[in-house]
Design a protein around this motif. Structure first.
Motif, mmCIF file in Angstrom:
data_model
loop_
_atom_site.group_PDB
_atom_site.id
_atom_site.type_symbol
_atom_site.label_atom_id
_atom_site.label_comp_id
_atom_site.label_asym_id
_atom_site.label_seq_id
_atom_site.Cartn_x
_atom_site.Cartn_y
_atom_site.Cartn_z
ATOM 1 N N PHE A 189 0.860 -1.180 0.000
ATOM 2 C CA PHE A 189 0.000 0.000 0.000
ATOM 3 C C PHE A 189 0.897 1.230 0.000
ATOM 4 C CE2 PHE A 189 0.044 -2.067 4.218
ATOM 5 C CZ PHE A 189 0.900 -1.207 4.899
ATOM 6 N N LYS A 190 0.355 2.323 -0.495
ATOM 7 C CA LYS A 190 1.128 3.559 -0.617
ATOM 8 C C LYS A 190 0.424 4.753 0.028
ATOM 9 C CE LYS A 190 4.190 1.389 -3.073
ATOM 10 N NZ LYS A 190 5.500 1.047 -2.465
ATOM 11 N N SER A 191 -0.704 4.512 0.691
ATOM 12 C CA SER A 191 -1.448 5.608 1.313
ATOM 13 C C SER A 191 -2.299 5.057 2.447
ATOM 14 C CB SER A 191 -2.363 6.290 0.282
ATOM 15 O OG SER A 191 -3.383 5.381 -0.128
ATOM 16 N N VAL A 192 -2.795 5.946 3.284
ATOM 17 C CA VAL A 192 -3.689 5.536 4.379
ATOM 18 C C VAL A 192 -4.958 4.927 3.803
ATOM 19 C CG1 VAL A 192 -5.086 6.371 6.303
ATOM 20 C CG2 VAL A 192 -2.774 7.271 5.966
ATOM 21 N N GLU A 193 -5.461 5.510 2.705
ATOM 22 C CA GLU A 193 -6.687 4.966 2.097
ATOM 23 C C GLU A 193 -6.486 3.508 1.688
ATOM 24 O OE1 GLU A 193 -6.776 9.427 1.398
ATOM 25 O OE2 GLU A 193 -5.264 7.842 1.354
ATOM 26 N N GLN A 194 -5.343 3.192 1.124
ATOM 27 C CA GLN A 194 -5.074 1.817 0.718
ATOM 28 C C GLN A 194 -4.898 0.894 1.930
ATOM 29 O OE1 GLN A 194 -1.791 1.788 -2.057
ATOM 30 N NE2 GLN A 194 -2.883 3.034 -3.574
ATOM 31 N N GLY B 295 13.217 -3.099 6.772
ATOM 32 C CA GLY B 295 13.637 -4.293 6.042
ATOM 33 C C GLY B 295 12.514 -5.043 5.371
ATOM 34 N N GLY B 296 11.268 -4.603 5.554
ATOM 35 C CA GLY B 296 10.144 -5.243 4.898
ATOM 36 C C GLY B 296 9.601 -6.464 5.617
ATOM 37 N N HIS B 297 10.051 -6.704 6.855
ATOM 38 C CA HIS B 297 9.560 -7.870 7.606
ATOM 39 C C HIS B 297 8.239 -7.573 8.311
ATOM 40 C CE1 HIS B 297 13.433 -9.637 6.766
ATOM 41 N NE2 HIS B 297 14.033 -8.600 7.310
ATOM 42 N N VAL B 298 7.984 -6.302 8.574
ATOM 43 C CA VAL B 298 6.721 -5.849 9.167
ATOM 44 C C VAL B 298 6.227 -4.694 8.310
ATOM 45 C CG1 VAL B 298 5.587 -4.979 11.246
ATOM 46 C CG2 VAL B 298 7.551 -6.503 11.465
ATOM 47 N N ASP B 299 4.902 -4.573 8.184
ATOM 48 C CA ASP B 299 4.347 -3.600 7.241
ATOM 49 C C ASP B 299 4.478 -2.147 7.684
ATOM 50 O OD1 ASP B 299 3.507 -5.501 5.337
ATOM 51 O OD2 ASP B 299 1.692 -5.928 6.495
ATOM 52 N N MET B 300 4.181 -1.851 8.964
ATOM 53 C CA MET B 300 4.110 -0.440 9.348
ATOM 54 C C MET B 300 4.205 -0.294 10.859
ATOM 55 S SD MET B 300 0.040 0.288 8.740
ATOM 56 C CE MET B 300 -1.207 -0.493 9.775
ATOM 57 N N MET B 301 4.246 0.980 11.324
ATOM 58 C CA MET B 301 4.205 1.274 12.755
ATOM 59 C C MET B 301 4.026 2.775 12.958
ATOM 60 S SD MET B 301 8.235 1.007 14.024
ATOM 61 C CE MET B 301 7.802 1.193 15.753
ATOM 62 N N PHE B 302 3.622 3.163 14.166
ATOM 63 C CA PHE B 302 3.687 4.558 14.584
ATOM 64 C C PHE B 302 5.095 4.794 15.110
ATOM 65 C CE2 PHE B 302 -1.021 5.637 15.749
ATOM 66 C CZ PHE B 302 -1.290 5.818 14.411
ATOM 67 N N LEU B 303 5.751 5.831 14.615
ATOM 68 C CA LEU B 303 7.124 6.125 14.999
ATOM 69 C C LEU B 303 7.228 7.592 15.381
ATOM 70 C CD1 LEU B 303 9.953 4.691 15.032
ATOM 71 C CD2 LEU B 303 10.335 5.741 12.804
ATOM 72 N N ALA B 304 7.969 7.881 16.449
ATOM 73 C CA ALA B 304 8.160 9.270 16.868
ATOM 74 C C ALA B 304 8.704 10.091 15.708
ATOM 75 C CB ALA B 304 9.121 9.340 18.046
ATOM 76 N N ALA B 305 8.144 11.282 15.526
ATOM 77 C CA ALA B 305 8.558 12.137 14.411
ATOM 78 C C ALA B 305 10.053 12.411 14.442
ATOM 79 C CB ALA B 305 7.777 13.452 14.447
ATOM 80 N N SER B 306 10.603 12.527 15.652
ATOM 81 C CA SER B 306 12.037 12.789 15.776
ATOM 82 C C SER B 306 12.874 11.700 15.137
ATOM 83 C CB SER B 306 12.418 12.928 17.254
ATOM 84 O OG SER B 306 11.985 11.802 17.992
ATOM 85 N N THR B 307 12.373 10.464 15.175
ATOM 86 C CA THR B 307 13.072 9.332 14.576
ATOM 87 C C THR B 307 12.711 9.172 13.105
ATOM 88 O OG1 THR B 307 12.961 8.211 16.727
ATOM 89 C CG2 THR B 307 13.554 6.863 14.828
ATOM 90 N N ALA B 308 11.500 9.550 12.743
ATOM 91 C CA ALA B 308 10.981 9.265 11.407
ATOM 92 C C ALA B 308 11.439 10.242 10.333
ATOM 93 C CB ALA B 308 9.453 9.242 11.446
#
Length: 350
Positions: free
Chosen positions: A162-167, A222-235
Motif C-alpha cells: 500500500f502507498k497511502s492511508v486509504e489503501q 527491512g520489509g519484515h513488518v508492514d508499518m508502525m507509529f514512529l516518533a517524528a524525531s526518529t521518522a
C-alpha cells in the motif's frame, strides 16, 4: 534519536523488574554551583526561610539516556538552572516500565527539590496493565505542567502493499489481521496508538511486539513488518531518504520538517495521537513551590531557544499548568480505556 520509551512492559514479568535497581545512574548537572553567584530570590535574612529554590534540584528521568524524554529533561534542566542560578541535576533512573524512577520521586521529601519528568504511559497505561502497583501515580504525584508533546508518523515499509492511508484501510477492511504493525512491546505508546487508530477506523491489524521500538523499526525498514507509529524525531530522516514511506502525521498540526505529510485526522475523522512529557512533584509539595515551578516552566517554554530545540526533534512545547495536566491525564485515560481493556484481556493468551 531513539523513541522516548522503547517498551512499556506489562504484567507480572515487568513487576519483577520494577523492584530491581538500575545498574548505573546517568547524572548531568546544569546551572551554577552553590556559592557561585546569586541564589534565586537573593540571600535569606537570618532566621527567615530562603526563597525556593536555594539549593540543587534533582530532575529524575525514568528512562535511559539518549531518548526523547532524556533530551526534554536535559533541555528543561539547563534552562531552569540558568533561570534560577541553582544547579538542576538530571538523574536517569530507567527500569520496571518507568516504575523505578517514578517511585524514587514519590518517596522523596515533598519540598520541590526532587522532581519527575513524567511519561504519559506511566499514568494512563502502566497502572491498568500491571497486576499490582506499588503506588498510585495520580494520587502520589502533584502535576506541575505539560512540558512537551511528541508527534508520531505512520510509517510503512517501502515494500508494503500500500502507498497511502486509504489503501491501508481498504486492505484492512477486505482482509482483517493481514497488515502487520510493530511496536515497542505490549502497552507501549506505539501499541496503544495503533490499537486506538484501528478501533476508531473500524479495522484490525496484526500486532508484532518487540522488546524495543528501534528493533521494530529496523524490521519495518527491512520489509519484515508492514508499518508502525514512529516518533517524528526518529521518522523525519528515514522518510526524507526513502528508507520508509511516510503515510501520515498523527498530530493535530503539521510537522515543520515534513509539512507535506498527510494528516491522519483527515483520513479517519478527527483522529489524532500524541505523547506527552510532564513535570511532577511528590504529593504534599507546598502550593507556593508548585506555583513557582509552574511559572518558571511557563517562562522556559516561551523561550525561542527552547522551542527551536524541541521543534528540531519533532516535539512541541507544552502548555497549561497543574489543572491542565491533570485534565490531560484524565482525558487520555478515558479515551484509551477500551484499548487497554482489550490488551489486558488478551494477556497470557496464545
Amino acid at each position: 534519536m531513539p523513541d522516548h520509551r522503547d517498551a512499556m512492559v506489562s504484567g507480572k514479568s515487568s513487576l519483577g523488574r520494577a523492584v530491581e535497581q538500575p545498574d548505573a545512574k546517568h547524572v548531568l548537572q546544569f546551572g551554577h554551583h552553590p556559592g557561585h553567584g546569586r541564589l534565586s530570590g537573593g540571600q535569606a535574612a537570618p532566621g527567615a526561610r530562603a526563597a525556593y529554590p536555594d539549593r540543587p534540584v534533582t530532575l529524575v528521568v525514568p528512562s535511559v539516556p539518549g531518548g526523547a524524554a532524556d533530551m526534554v529533561g536535559r533541555l528543561v534542566a539547563e534552562s531552569l538552572g540558568k533561570a534560577w542560578n541553582v544547579p538542576v541535576i538530571v538523574e536517569n533512573k530507567p527500569g520496571g516500565a518507568t516504575i523505578i524512577g517514578t517511585q524514587a520521586v514519590i518517596k522523596a521529601p515533598p519540598d520541590g527539590y526532587t522532581l519527575l519528568l513524567g511519561i504519559d504511559a506511566s499514568f494512563i497505561a502502566v497502572p491498568y496493565l500491571m497486576d499490582r502497583m506499588p503506588y498510585q501515580p495520580r494520587k502520589d504525584l502533584e502535576p506541575i505542567s505539560t512540558v512537551s508533546t511528541l508527534r508520531y508518523v505512520l510509517v510503512a515499509s517501502p515494500s508494503a502493499p500500500f502507498k497511502s492511508v486509504e489503501q491501508v484501510l481498504d486492505q484492512a477492511r477486505a482482509r482483517p489481521e493481514t497488515i502487520t504493525y510493530a511496536s515497542g512491546g505490549e502497552g507501549s505508546t506505539h501499541h496503544l496508538g495503533m490499537e486506538l487508530f484501528a478501533q476508531e477506523a473500524g479495522v484490525s491489524f496484526k500486532h508484532v511486539p518487540y522488546k524495543a521500538a528501534p528493533q521494530g523499526f529496523v524490521d519495518v525498514m527491512g520489509g519484515h513488518v508492514d508499518m508502525m507509529f514512529l516518533a517524528a524525531s526518529t521518522a523525519i530522516q528515514p522518510v526524507r531518504t526513502g528508507k520508509v514511506q511516510g503515510l501520515a502525521n498523527t498530530s493535530a498540526t503539521p510537522i515543520p520538517d515534513l509539512p507535506e505529510l498527510p494528516m491522519l485526522k483527515d483520513k479517519v475523522q478527527g483522529f489524532t495521537f500524541d505523547s506527552w512529557f510532564g513535570l511532577f512533584a511528590p504529593a504534599g509539595t507546598p502550593a507556593s513551590v508548585i506555583e513557582t515551578l509552574n511559572a518558571s516552566v511557563r517562562t522556559v517554554l516561551q523561550s525561542a531557544h527552547v522551542r527551536e530545540k524541541l521543534q528540531a526533534q519533532g516535539l512541541a512545547a507544552g502548555d497549561g499548568g497543574p489543572q491542565g495536566l491533570r485534565d490531560r491525564i484524565a482525558g487520555d485515560t478515558r479515551r484509551l480505556a477500551p484499548v487497554i481493556a482489550k490488551i489486558k484481556s488478551l494477556q497470557g493468551k496464545p
